[in-house]
Design an enzyme around this catalytic site. Structure first.
Site, short mmCIF file in Angstrom:
data_model
loop_
_atom_site.label_atom_id
_atom_site.label_comp_id
_atom_site.label_asym_id
_atom_site.label_seq_id
_atom_site.Cartn_x
_atom_site.Cartn_y
_atom_site.Cartn_z
N THR A 133 -1.00 9.23 7.76
CA THR A 133 -1.60 8.99 6.98
C THR A 133 -3.50 9.50 6.84
O THR A 133 -3.06 9.59 8.22
CB THR A 133 -2.09 7.59 6.46
OG1 THR A 133 -2.97 7.29 6.09
CG2 THR A 133 -2.10 7.06 7.18
N ARG A 179 4.96 0.91 -4.51
CA ARG A 179 5.66 0.88 -2.33
C ARG A 179 3.96 0.83 -2.29
O ARG A 179 3.76 1.69 -2.67
CB ARG A 179 6.12 1.61 -2.25
CG ARG A 179 6.43 0.29 -0.18
CD ARG A 179 5.70 1.86 0.06
NE ARG A 179 5.24 1.65 1.75
CZ ARG A 179 4.67 2.09 2.55
NH1 ARG A 179 3.68 2.74 2.11
NH2 ARG A 179 4.73 2.14 3.54
N GLY A 209 1.56 0.49 1.30
CA GLY A 209 2.13 0.36 2.35
C GLY A 209 0.85 -0.53 3.06
O GLY A 209 -0.04 -1.59 1.67
N ASP A 210 0.43 -0.50 4.21
CA ASP A 210 -0.82 -1.20 4.80
C ASP A 210 -2.56 -0.63 4.74
O ASP A 210 -3.02 -0.65 4.76
CB ASP A 210 -0.92 -1.36 5.97
CG ASP A 210 -0.84 0.19 6.78
OD1 ASP A 210 -0.06 1.17 5.89
OD2 ASP A 210 -1.11 0.01 8.67
N THR A 238 -2.04 3.83 11.82
CA THR A 238 -1.65 4.83 10.81
C THR A 238 -0.24 3.70 11.17
O THR A 238 0.68 3.92 12.44
CB THR A 238 -1.71 6.00 11.02
OG1 THR A 238 -1.75 6.09 12.59
CG2 THR A 238 -3.31 6.76 10.41
N GLY A 239 0.81 4.60 10.30
CA GLY A 239 2.45 4.65 10.81
C GLY A 239 3.44 3.74 10.02
O GLY A 239 2.95 3.92 8.16
N GLY A 251 3.75 1.23 8.30
CA GLY A 251 2.31 0.05 7.08
C GLY A 251 3.32 -1.29 7.35
O GLY A 251 2.54 -2.55 7.30
N1 GLY Z 1 0.79 3.54 7.35
C1 GLY Z 1 0.45 4.13 5.87
C2 GLY Z 1 1.97 3.66 5.19
O1 GLY Z 1 2.46 2.63 5.51
O2 GLY Z 1 1.55 4.11 4.15
#
Ligand code: GLY
Length: 308
Positions: free
Chosen positions: A165, A193, A195-196, A216-217, A219
């Site tokens: 991201t 969906r 994410g974070d 990042t990673g 989420g």
């Molecule tokens: N960190 C980005 C996601 O999980 O979408």
């Protein structure tokens, strides 16, 4: 002054640095940097030409936070607009809400005249088709998309295995701390969906009194641990920057079920320190740093922390 961006965000860093040098508001500087990443067709986890969901649709997420006011703006599952991060900023400016998703976010983007874009490219669509070819049975292929998507989403994986991201953090000439994120999320994700990246407190948080953090990673993990908010809370409690990030990494290590994968925590504090930690990283993690004492941005390696 200070700027941190993850390596996926490298194409926008020179612009963000020039804006900070010109004493632009730090939140605008990180937004302008991220807009360049959203337009960069060589970055496949953000904006145009990124990876679609399992139905082949690009649903984009973004968030911004002003650490002076603690106002935030975010969009999730936004389709058909060029700069999700700019739409997120407008949510912050124009609405009493903090997060819009899906059709509501698209209606708002239309109302404010946000620039439209068909973000799917041949690369996005071909990558998605190749993935489908590799996972669908003959029967599923005939029926697609009228199949049970739950059965195929569990084996969905990022083609570059990065779950990446883009995230930016800044401190401007007034000491304002800002955060901004933008992503297409988990490639081949289940439709809808989030994410974070659009979830303030999970994927990003900024408070000019203490610090700012962005992740990042995977989420799903930082949503469960409230990672970005907890780093800033640990700073408020008196932890040093590195200890605050390590404590948040230990909180991630406490997650024992669900999808346990890689996370990178990027953090700065109000005195201008910075620290980036890769949690469970399977490869070296790079990031970009610029401080006003440096002539140009530098690429550095993150420290690595293993939860197992
Ligand atoms: N960190 C980005 C996601 O999980 O979408």
């Amino acid at each position: 002054m200070l700027l941190i961006a993850n390596y996926e965000g490298r194409s926008g860093v020179p612009t963000a640095v020039e804006l900070l040098k010109a004493n632009t508001n730090g939140l605008r500087a990180v937004i302008e940097g991220i807009k360049i990443v959203e337009d960069d067709i060589n970055i496949h986890s953000v904006g145009q030409s990124s990876w679609p969901n399992i139905l082949g649709e690009l649903q984009l997420d973004a968030a911004v936070m002003d650490g002076n006011t603690r106002r935030t703006g975010a969009v999730g599952a936004l389709r058909g607009y060029q700069h999700p991060v700019e739409v997120a900023y407008e949510v912050m400016l124009r609405l009493d809400h903090e997060l819009l998703v899906g059709e509501g976010a698209e209606r708002f983007a239309e109302e404010i005249g946000a620039s439209k874009n068909k973000n799917e490219t041949d690369y996005s669509i071909q990558s998605w088709k190749k993935h489908l070819e590799s996972i669908l049975t003959e029967e599923q292929r005939k029926l697609f998309p009228n199949i049970n998507l739950m059965e195929i989403k569990t084996i969905a994986r990022d083609p570059e295995k990065s779950f990446d991201t883009t995230v930016y953090l800044s401190m401007d000439h007034t000491g304002r701390l800002s955060s901004a994120t933008s992503t297409s999320g988990w490639p081949w994700k289940y439709p809808g969906r989030l994410g974070d990246s659009p979830i303030i407190g999970a994927g990003s948080y900024a408070d000019s009194r203490y610090g700012a953090c962005a992740c990042t990673g995977v989420g799903e993990m930082t949503i469960r641990a409230g990672t970005a908010r907890i780093v800033v809370l640990y700073l408020k409690m008196g932890y040093g920057l590195k200890d605050a990030v390590l404590e948040a990494a230990k909180d991630l290590a406490g997650l024992r079920t669900g999808f346990i994968g890689e996370v990178t925590i990027h953090a700065i504090n109000f005195t201008g320190e910075y620290f980036v930690l890769g949690v469970n990283s399977s490869r070296p993690i790079k990031y970009l740093i610029w401080k006003d004492s440096m002539p140009s941005p530098d690429i550095r390696d993150a420290e690595i922390y293993e939860t197992k």
